[in-house]
Design a protein around this motif. Structure first.
Motif, PDB file in Angstrom:
ATOM      1  N   LEU A 165      14.415 104.509  -4.453  1.00  0.00           N
ATOM      2  CA  LEU A 165      13.572 105.275  -5.364  1.00  0.00           C
ATOM      3  C   LEU A 165      12.915 106.402  -4.561  1.00  0.00           C
ATOM      4  CD1 LEU A 165      12.619 105.376  -8.306  1.00  0.00           C
ATOM      5  CD2 LEU A 165      10.620 104.044  -7.599  1.00  0.00           C
ATOM      6  N   TYR A 166      13.023 107.628  -5.046  1.00  0.00           N
ATOM      7  CA  TYR A 166      12.554 108.793  -4.312  1.00  0.00           C
ATOM      8  C   TYR A 166      11.672 109.662  -5.197  1.00  0.00           C
ATOM      9  CZ  TYR A 166      16.324 107.223  -1.392  1.00  0.00           C
ATOM     10  OH  TYR A 166      17.141 106.441  -0.623  1.00  0.00           O
ATOM     11  N   LYS A 167      10.643 110.242  -4.584  1.00  0.00           N
ATOM     12  CA  LYS A 167       9.771 111.183  -5.290  1.00  0.00           C
ATOM     13  C   LYS A 167      10.234 112.589  -4.930  1.00  0.00           C
ATOM     14  CE  LYS A 167       5.514 112.336  -4.044  1.00  0.00           C
ATOM     15  NZ  LYS A 167       4.080 112.253  -3.785  1.00  0.00           N
ATOM     16  N   VAL A 168      10.613 113.357  -5.934  1.00  0.00           N
ATOM     17  CA  VAL A 168      11.089 114.722  -5.732  1.00  0.00           C
ATOM     18  C   VAL A 168      10.026 115.669  -6.278  1.00  0.00           C
ATOM     19  CG1 VAL A 168      12.909 116.385  -6.241  1.00  0.00           C
ATOM     20  CG2 VAL A 168      13.479 113.961  -5.967  1.00  0.00           C
ATOM     21  N   THR A 169       9.558 116.582  -5.418  1.00  0.00           N
ATOM     22  CA  THR A 169       8.559 117.572  -5.798  1.00  0.00           C
ATOM     23  C   THR A 169       9.197 118.951  -5.721  1.00  0.00           C
ATOM     24  OG1 THR A 169       6.823 116.197  -4.863  1.00  0.00           O
ATOM     25  CG2 THR A 169       6.267 118.492  -5.303  1.00  0.00           C
ATOM     26  N   GLY A 170       9.094 119.699  -6.782  1.00  0.00           N
ATOM     27  CA  GLY A 170       9.654 121.040  -6.818  1.00  0.00           C
ATOM     28  C   GLY A 170       8.588 122.060  -7.148  1.00  0.00           C
ATOM     29  N   GLN A 176      -0.300 139.104  -6.455  1.00  0.00           N
ATOM     30  CA  GLN A 176      -0.931 137.841  -6.826  1.00  0.00           C
ATOM     31  C   GLN A 176       0.161 136.787  -6.962  1.00  0.00           C
ATOM     32  OE1 GLN A 176      -3.707 138.002 -10.026  1.00  0.00           O
ATOM     33  NE2 GLN A 176      -4.150 135.829  -9.933  1.00  0.00           N
ATOM     34  N   LEU A 177      -0.058 135.621  -6.329  1.00  0.00           N
ATOM     35  CA  LEU A 177       0.931 134.559  -6.314  1.00  0.00           C
ATOM     36  C   LEU A 177       0.734 133.622  -7.509  1.00  0.00           C
ATOM     37  CD1 LEU A 177       3.211 133.142  -4.715  1.00  0.00           C
ATOM     38  CD2 LEU A 177       1.433 131.802  -3.598  1.00  0.00           C
ATOM     39  N   TYR A 178       1.828 133.313  -8.188  1.00  0.00           N
ATOM     40  CA  TYR A 178       1.836 132.353  -9.293  1.00  0.00           C
ATOM     41  C   TYR A 178       2.842 131.274  -8.952  1.00  0.00           C
ATOM     42  CZ  TYR A 178      -0.593 135.958 -11.922  1.00  0.00           C
ATOM     43  OH  TYR A 178      -1.502 136.892 -12.336  1.00  0.00           O
ATOM     44  N   GLU A 179       2.651 130.067  -9.486  1.00  0.00           N
ATOM     45  CA  GLU A 179       3.596 128.994  -9.219  1.00  0.00           C
ATOM     46  C   GLU A 179       3.558 127.945 -10.320  1.00  0.00           C
ATOM     47  OE1 GLU A 179       1.452 125.670  -6.459  1.00  0.00           O
ATOM     48  OE2 GLU A 179       2.216 127.433  -5.410  1.00  0.00           O
ATOM     49  N   VAL A 180       4.661 127.224 -10.431  1.00  0.00           N
ATOM     50  CA  VAL A 180       4.736 126.033 -11.267  1.00  0.00           C
ATOM     51  C   VAL A 180       5.240 124.912 -10.364  1.00  0.00           C
ATOM     52  CG1 VAL A 180       5.058 127.179 -13.486  1.00  0.00           C
ATOM     53  CG2 VAL A 180       7.041 126.650 -12.108  1.00  0.00           C
ATOM     54  N   GLN A 181       4.752 123.696 -10.615  1.00  0.00           N
ATOM     55  CA  GLN A 181       5.103 122.568  -9.766  1.00  0.00           C
ATOM     56  C   GLN A 181       5.338 121.344 -10.639  1.00  0.00           C
ATOM     57  OE1 GLN A 181       2.366 121.806  -6.585  1.00  0.00           O
ATOM     58  NE2 GLN A 181       3.146 119.765  -6.216  1.00  0.00           N
ATOM     59  N   ALA A 182       6.326 120.542 -10.249  1.00  0.00           N
ATOM     60  CA  ALA A 182       6.625 119.315 -10.978  1.00  0.00           C
ATOM     61  C   ALA A 182       7.051 118.240  -9.993  1.00  0.00           C
ATOM     62  CB  ALA A 182       7.727 119.551 -11.997  1.00  0.00           C
ATOM     63  N   GLU A 183       6.764 116.996 -10.345  1.00  0.00           N
ATOM     64  CA  GLU A 183       7.206 115.846  -9.560  1.00  0.00           C
ATOM     65  C   GLU A 183       7.940 114.898 -10.485  1.00  0.00           C
ATOM     66  OE1 GLU A 183       3.779 114.039  -7.808  1.00  0.00           O
ATOM     67  OE2 GLU A 183       3.781 115.432  -6.131  1.00  0.00           O
ATOM     68  N   LEU A 191      13.619 127.797 -14.201  1.00  0.00           N
ATOM     69  CA  LEU A 191      14.242 127.834 -12.881  1.00  0.00           C
ATOM     70  C   LEU A 191      13.950 126.564 -12.091  1.00  0.00           C
ATOM     71  CD1 LEU A 191      13.583 131.568 -11.988  1.00  0.00           C
ATOM     72  CD2 LEU A 191      15.765 130.511 -12.615  1.00  0.00           C
ATOM     73  N   LEU A 192      12.733 126.029 -12.227  1.00  0.00           N
ATOM     74  CA  LEU A 192      12.383 124.787 -11.543  1.00  0.00           C
ATOM     75  C   LEU A 192      13.266 123.643 -12.036  1.00  0.00           C
ATOM     76  CD1 LEU A 192      10.561 123.241  -9.593  1.00  0.00           C
ATOM     77  CD2 LEU A 192       8.945 122.951 -11.473  1.00  0.00           C
ATOM     78  N   ASP A 193      13.458 123.551 -13.323  1.00  0.00           N
ATOM     79  CA  ASP A 193      14.323 122.517 -13.878  1.00  0.00           C
ATOM     80  C   ASP A 193      15.750 122.674 -13.355  1.00  0.00           C
ATOM     81  OD1 ASP A 193      14.913 120.330 -15.707  1.00  0.00           O
ATOM     82  OD2 ASP A 193      15.914 121.828 -16.955  1.00  0.00           O
ATOM     83  N   GLY A 201      14.582 128.226  -0.940  1.00  0.00           N
ATOM     84  CA  GLY A 201      15.585 129.215  -1.319  1.00  0.00           C
ATOM     85  C   GLY A 201      15.059 130.165  -2.369  1.00  0.00           C
ATOM     86  N   ASP A 202      15.944 131.048  -2.813  1.00  0.00           N
ATOM     87  CA  ASP A 202      15.599 131.970  -3.888  1.00  0.00           C
ATOM     88  C   ASP A 202      16.738 131.973  -4.901  1.00  0.00           C
ATOM     89  OD1 ASP A 202      17.635 133.568  -2.870  1.00  0.00           O
ATOM     90  OD2 ASP A 202      16.277 134.891  -1.813  1.00  0.00           O
ATOM     91  N   PHE A 203      16.607 132.788  -5.910  1.00  0.00           N
ATOM     92  CA  PHE A 203      17.583 132.797  -6.989  1.00  0.00           C
ATOM     93  C   PHE A 203      18.460 134.041  -6.957  1.00  0.00           C
ATOM     94  CE2 PHE A 203      14.052 130.149  -8.218  1.00  0.00           C
ATOM     95  CZ  PHE A 203      14.698 128.988  -8.613  1.00  0.00           C
ATOM     96  N   GLY A 204      18.486 134.701  -5.808  1.00  0.00           N
ATOM     97  CA  GLY A 204      19.360 135.847  -5.617  1.00  0.00           C
ATOM     98  C   GLY A 204      18.986 137.023  -6.498  1.00  0.00           C
ATOM     99  N   SER A 205      19.978 137.780  -6.866  1.00  0.00           N
ATOM    100  CA  SER A 205      19.736 138.992  -7.656  1.00  0.00           C
ATOM    101  C   SER A 205      19.429 138.678  -9.122  1.00  0.00           C
ATOM    102  CB  SER A 205      20.942 139.921  -7.567  1.00  0.00           C
ATOM    103  OG  SER A 205      22.089 139.269  -8.098  1.00  0.00           O
ATOM    104  N   ARG A 206      19.717 137.441  -9.554  1.00  0.00           N
ATOM    105  CA  ARG A 206      19.386 137.065 -10.937  1.00  0.00           C
ATOM    106  C   ARG A 206      17.890 137.144 -11.185  1.00  0.00           C
ATOM    107  NH1 ARG A 206      21.335 131.297 -11.648  1.00  0.00           N
ATOM    108  NH2 ARG A 206      19.563 131.348 -13.052  1.00  0.00           N
ATOM    109  N   TYR A 207      17.110 136.556 -10.281  1.00  0.00           N
ATOM    110  CA  TYR A 207      15.646 136.532 -10.401  1.00  0.00           C
ATOM    111  C   TYR A 207      15.065 136.804  -9.017  1.00  0.00           C
ATOM    112  CZ  TYR A 207      16.932 134.220 -14.711  1.00  0.00           C
ATOM    113  OH  TYR A 207      17.491 133.928 -15.919  1.00  0.00           O
ATOM    114  N   PRO A 208      15.027 138.055  -8.599  1.00  0.00           N
ATOM    115  CA  PRO A 208      14.659 138.372  -7.211  1.00  0.00           C
ATOM    116  C   PRO A 208      13.209 138.060  -6.854  1.00  0.00           C
ATOM    117  CG  PRO A 208      14.884 140.376  -8.509  1.00  0.00           C
ATOM    118  CD  PRO A 208      15.339 139.240  -9.380  1.00  0.00           C
ATOM    119  N   ASP A 209      12.320 137.975  -7.813  1.00  0.00           N
ATOM    120  CA  ASP A 209      10.911 137.731  -7.506  1.00  0.00           C
ATOM    121  C   ASP A 209      10.582 136.251  -7.386  1.00  0.00           C
ATOM    122  OD1 ASP A 209      10.483 140.466  -7.603  1.00  0.00           O
ATOM    123  OD2 ASP A 209      10.014 140.434  -9.743  1.00  0.00           O
TER     124      ASP A 209
END
Length: 158
Positions: free
Chosen positions: A95-100, A109-116, A49-51, A72-80
């Protein structure tokens, strides 16, 4: 002399206890493996989803998104699952640094993935004016029709 064949009650109970302990260990390991498999699938989904969201959102016009946070969120496809995209200047022109970040909750419990990543925006054209020798008109060096105000000379020639 009497030779009994078979097992005594104590030997049988000891065998049953050892078998029960072994079964409990196997069940515990299986549950842990299942839990880790599910968690791995959630992380894989988060990376996917991040990609997807980084491809669609900030890369379309990073120059206009600098300093803003897109949430934002991913709607009813991935509600969590929900996401945040931040765009910052990387210190060089275009040149821009994009962080997602993609986050999700599982049992409070909160989980996350992050990429730059760095994005070069070749569509962001900056107009630099050059003065034509012997004239007062401004000729843009990029494709544009900007003219110096009040020059009265639309062709750029005298």
């Amino acid at each position: 002399m009497v030779h009994d064949r078979g097992f005594t009650l104590v030997e049988t109970l000891l065998g049953v206890v050892i078998l029960a302990l072994g079964a409990a260990v196997v069940v515990g390991v299986s549950q842990r493996c299942l839990r880790h498999t599910v968690r791995g699938m959630e992380y894989e989904q988060g990376w996917y989803l991040l990609d997807e969201v980084m491809d669609k959102s900030a890369f379309s016009s990073p120059a206009q998104a600098v300093g803003k946070v897109q949430v934002g969120d991913f709607g009813s496809r991935y509600p969590d699952y929900r996401y945040e995209i931040k765009v910052a200047s990387a210190g060089q022109e275009r040149l821009y640094k994009v962080t997602g970040v993609v986050k999700w909750d599982v049992q409070s419990q909160l989980y996350e993935v992050q990429a730059e990543t760095l994005v070069y925006d070749d569509r962001a054209v900056e107009v630099r004016d050059a003065v034509v020798p012997g004239g007062d008109a401004v000729v843009p060096t990029a494709a544009s029709s900007i003219r110096k105000e009040g020059s009265g000379n639309e062709s750029g020639q005298k």
